[in-house]
Every structure is written in C-alpha cells, then in structure tokens.
Design a protein around this motif. Sequence first.
Motif, short mmCIF file in Angstrom:
data_model
loop_
_atom_site.label_atom_id
_atom_site.label_comp_id
_atom_site.label_asym_id
_atom_site.label_seq_id
_atom_site.Cartn_x
_atom_site.Cartn_y
_atom_site.Cartn_z
N THR A 13 -7.44 7.16 -0.13
CA THR A 13 -6.17 7.90 -0.20
C THR A 13 -6.10 8.71 -1.49
OG1 THR A 13 -5.12 6.12 1.06
CG2 THR A 13 -3.66 7.64 -0.10
N TYR B 101 -1.24 2.48 -2.05
CA TYR B 101 -2.12 3.60 -1.71
C TYR B 101 -3.58 3.31 -2.07
CZ TYR B 101 2.47 5.81 -1.68
OH TYR B 101 3.77 6.10 -1.43
N CYS C 30 -8.78 7.57 4.36
CA CYS C 30 -8.40 8.79 5.09
C CYS C 30 -9.62 9.47 5.69
CB CYS C 30 -7.72 9.78 4.14
SG CYS C 30 -6.16 9.17 3.49
#
Length: 731
Positions: free
Chosen positions: A563, A541, A546
């Motif tokens: 993230t 991650y 994002c």
Amino acid sequence: MDQGFELIDAAVTKLKRILEGKPEPAFGSHEYIENYTIVYNMCTQKPPDDLSQQLYDKYGGIFEDYDKHTMLPSIMEKHDEYMLRELSRMWDINKIMVRWLSHFFFYLDRYFITRRSLPSLTEVGMTCFRDHVYNNVHFNVKQVIIALIHKEREGQQVDSALLKNILDLFVQSGKGSMERYEDDFEKFFLQETASYYSRRSSSWILEDSCPEYMIKSEESLKKEKERVTHYLHSTTEPKLVEVVQTRLLVLVAKQLLEKESSGCSALLRDDKIDDLSRMYRLYHEIPKGLEPVAKAFRLHVTSEGNGLIKQAEDAATSGSVEEQVLVRKIIDLHDKYMAYVMDCFQNHTLFHKALKEAFEIFCNKKVAGSSSAELLATFCDNLFKKAGNDKSNDDSTIESTIDNVVKLLDYISDKDLFAEFYRKKQARRLLFGKFNDEHERSILTKLKGQFGGQFTSKMEGMVTDMQLAKDQQTGFEEHIKNGNTGKPKGVDFTVNVLTTGFWPSYKTSDLNLPLEMVNCIESFKAYYETKTKHRRLMWIYSLGICHLNGRFDPKPIELIVSTYQAAVLCAFNNTERLTYQELFEQLNLSHEDLVRVLHSLSCAKYKFLKKEPASKTISKTDSFEFNSKFTDKMRKCGESRYVPLPPVDDRKKVVEDVDKDRRYAIDASLVRIMKSRKVLPHQQLVSECVEQLSRMFKPDIKMIKKRIEDLISRDYLERDIENPNTFKYVA
C-alpha cells in the motif's frame, strides 16, 4: 511275642532278598493276609498282652538295622558317579520297603499311632534312612553332584534322571521343609556356580565383543534354567538365575556397555537391532538392570543430538541458521530412536524417560544466537508456506511432520516463546494468503490437545478471523451489488477485519491515500456501520497489498506492491516528476518509511521510478520521475516484500513481550498458591511456582524472588514477623 516276631522276620528277610534281586518267589495274596493277621492279632490282645508298642519299635528296628549294616556300607564302598547310582538304588529299595512293610503293619497306623500321635510308619522308614544313611553320605554326594554339573557345563553328557532322583532325596530328607536341600546342597552349588561364572566372565569380557559376550550369557542363562527343569528343585531357579546374572551381567555392566568398538553406543550407531533387543532381554530381568543401559542410551542420543547442533552452528552463515535442515535432522533422529524404544526396548518407560532427557538437553541449545523455539516456529512457517503455495504436497507427509513438530515442542522448555514466534509468523502467512486452512487448523488442534486451550487461543482466533473476513467480504460485495453504497469505480477492494486481541500489534500511520483508495475505505466504513455500532475500525496500511496497472511504453504490466508503494506510484498519475520533499509532504510518511519505499521503487530489482542523481542511497535532495521505459518479460511483477513492517522475527521485541507475559504468569501463580495455602515458607513457594509454570516455560528463580518482593510491596503478601523466610497471604 517271640513267635510273632519270628514270623515277621521271615517275611522281612524274604522281602529283602526280593529287593536285592536274589531268587525268591513273589509274595502271594495269602502271605500278605497272613502277615497282616499276625500284626492284627498281636495288637488286639488285652493288656498286658497288647504288643502294639513292641511292634512299633520292631518296625523302626528293621529299618535301622538294614540302613546301618546293609545300605550304608554298600554306598560307602563306591565312588563318584557309582556312589550316586548305589545311593539312588538304595533309596529306591528303602521306598519299596516302606511301602510293603507299611502294608504289613497297617493296623498300627490305623489305631495305635493315631491314638498316641506318633510318627507314621512311612515317616519312621524315611527318618531312619535319613539318620543312618543320608547324614553319613550327603557331603560326599554333594561334591559328586557339583562335579557332574561342572562336567555338564563343560559340554559333557550326564545322567539327568540320576541327579533328579538324588536331589529328590535331599528335598525329602527335610520332611516338608527345604532346609536340608538348601543347607546340604543348594548353598554350596550356588557358591560353585558363582565361582564358575566369575571365571567365565573374566575370560569372555577380554576375548569377546559385546554381542558375542551377550550371546554366551543368554545361552548360559537358558542352560541353567533347563538344568532346573531337568533335575534341580524349582525353588533354586530364582537364586541360580540371580547368581548367573550377577556374575555375567551386573558386575561387568559398565565394562560391557562401554566397550570401545562394540558397546551399547556402537550397537546404536550401527543399527544392531537384534543385539540391542538381546541386551534389553538380559538386563530387563535384573532389578535396576536396565538403568545402566538406559543411561548409555541417553548419553548416545545426547551425543548425536549435540553433533547435529554443532553441524548447524558450523554451517550457519552470518547468523542465519538452516532451520529446515536442522529440524528435519532432529525429527529423523527422534523417529530413529523412538523406533528403538518401541521395538528393541519394548516401549519401556525408562527408555522413554532417557530419550526425553536426551532431547531436552540439545533441543534447548541456541544455534548461532537463535533459540530452538524460534527455529521450530520458522520451520513450521516455511513448511506451511510451501504447502500453501504447492497444492501437490502430500497431506499425509505434512500431517506426519506436524505430529513430529508437536513432539519436539514437548522437549523445548520455552514453549511460550515458540507460541509468540509462531503466532507472528502465522499472522504473516494468513494476511498474505500463503496458508492451507486444513494444515493451520490441524497443528492448532494437536497443540491444543498437548498444551491446553490457553496455549492456542490467540492462534485459533486469527484463523477464525480469516474465515469471518471472507464472509464479511461476501457481505460487502452483496451490499455494493444491491446499490446500498457507491462502488469505487474501477477498483476491486478486499478488506480483512481482524480482532485486535488475537493479532500481533502492527505499526499504524496517517498515510495520505490516493482518492481511489479513500473512496474504497469510506464505502467499507458505511457498510460496516450497518453491521455494528460498537466496534471501531483502525486501518493498518502497512499490511496492505495492491495490484496496480502500470502503463509503460513497451507494454502494460500489472504491478504487485505494498500500500505504501502504491501510494507513492499513484502520486505520479498526475505529474511526471516529484522531489523527495514533495512526496514527503504529500504522503505524510515518516522519513524512514519513505526512504525504504523509494529505495524499493528506484534502486532495487524493479526500477519503476528513475532517481536523480543516480545512486544506491536516498537523500532529501533527490527527485524522482515515472520510468515509462520500464519493461519485464512477465505480465506481472513486483516485490511486495518491501512492506515497511517491523521484521516479523524481531527477536528482541518477541523476547521482551514474552518476558513481560512471564512476569504476569509468575505473579498469578504466586497469588494462586498463597491464596490456597495462606502461609508458606520461601523454598516451598518457589518450588511450587516452578512446578506450576514449567509446563509452559522454565521460570528463573531470580525472577520469582523479584516478583515475590513486588507482590509484598503491592500488599498481596507479607513476611512473617518471627520468621522472615515465611510468607503470609494478605486477604
């Protein structure tokens, strides 16, 4: 016999008068036949009336008498150039006499001389001149010739044809051997030449600049070679050139090349291409003559390079080096002096070697604690990131820069260190989309060609992974479109599947993702299981990015975040306020990561969250709420650089990884050598190991010794019982 000799004497007297220019009618053909017949008749009578021997002696006596009583006195009464002219005239008369009398006495040559193996008539005539004239005058003649050559060197005109004729006499007096010419003239001439140019050199080196001195030297060499063409014998040329070169160039090389304001270094500094080319031409012809020039070239380039390193060191701020500026300057320096090597120094290997040695010295120096391998890797990273972002970049310029980078890397000893730094930076470029596929593949192709496939295997694997990831993503989207798995609602989801062995190791965490992200992951897992059953997916991650829609009161804004940041922000979808402790429990992040993420969202440039109490530090008692009043003039904003990764240029970690790899490489090299040799003394084993590994890095001798001890302890090697400095391979 008396009657025959009387007739012959009459013919000889007539010949002498003709040759001396006295009034005398020329020989008619009938006279020639009569003289030939007289000799023929005297030689063909039966013994004891065969007079061949007496005629042969008579022939030699004619020349001996004429040389002693006519030619020699005539020459000896003259001086200087007049002596040479008289000698030349007498030498020409002698040659004509030999030719005519050889015709009269030709029958001797055909039969008598051949049967008795006696010297030929021509040889007798020439030998007499040598013994009775040449041997008595050659010393004085030699002095006059040398004096005339000296005059010519001082700019006066001399009779070249006369000198050539006289020097031909020196050569022919050796009867096929150059000994007379060398002993009677050449030896003294070369001594005088050495003295002359020693005086000239002493004067010029003090008065003239280096270029002026070289122009005079080149002109002198040219004139001496012309002198050989005009009148000296061709065998003299290499000796004469060597004497002039020694006096004008070899003995003063150090003084000439190191002249303060005009020596080799000054010529390089001031781009004096013509003068440098002349220097190469002059010293190229001298055995080992280019070595001092190449040394001066190497020292100058080293000095220039060290100057660039010093500039960069002085300009470095708080340990940060302007590697773009430094590497560009080093590339420009390399281009400049490579042009000198190719043009001025005619691509000579000695200058290639000098350039390589110079660059190896300063290219391996640290700048503000950063190694050259790291600086070059960072330079490449910035170059490719810029090329990836700016599509207007000229591809040919980037290709040229890539070529130069590969050339510079050849001078760096720690190539494995560069490879590791480059790979980490390349991974970051590839993952965050800041790359141009053509440029990435171009440098890998060039590195592979220069350093081998093993050097680039992991880097090539990463580029291939990115291409495969695109195909994987297309397949995933097709899979969803065909309704094989549920599409995550309202979410676009892109996955890069990477091969663990190719990529640097990254931090993983058990982050509790928002439900939307969990659904995406489950959806991709279901698709991936249809493709392979033998590979396990491990989600990182910390590398994710994002794009979130932020519904702020002034206007909606698209947020570009990591993230980790996205997980924190999504926690505020269902509540307006959360404490640090609640976020810590809900997200399952480490304290360090959570502090970094919350700081980036509430205390940095973009304050998407409001923190209470307001301060620049995050503490466990803080509480946070969504900043609904946030706005920005842009429709997109965010700083995904706050991805909580270990710094990509974590120098210490990279160096540790490389050191570990080096230990394995040394072990492998030692075992490989011992396996083929079976028994080797310590020194030879170490030197062969260094030679094998120096293509990638310069192994430390202490480390090699440690690895040898380690291999002994692991029963790969053993010491010889009789000689502890010799090792044996344990099969």
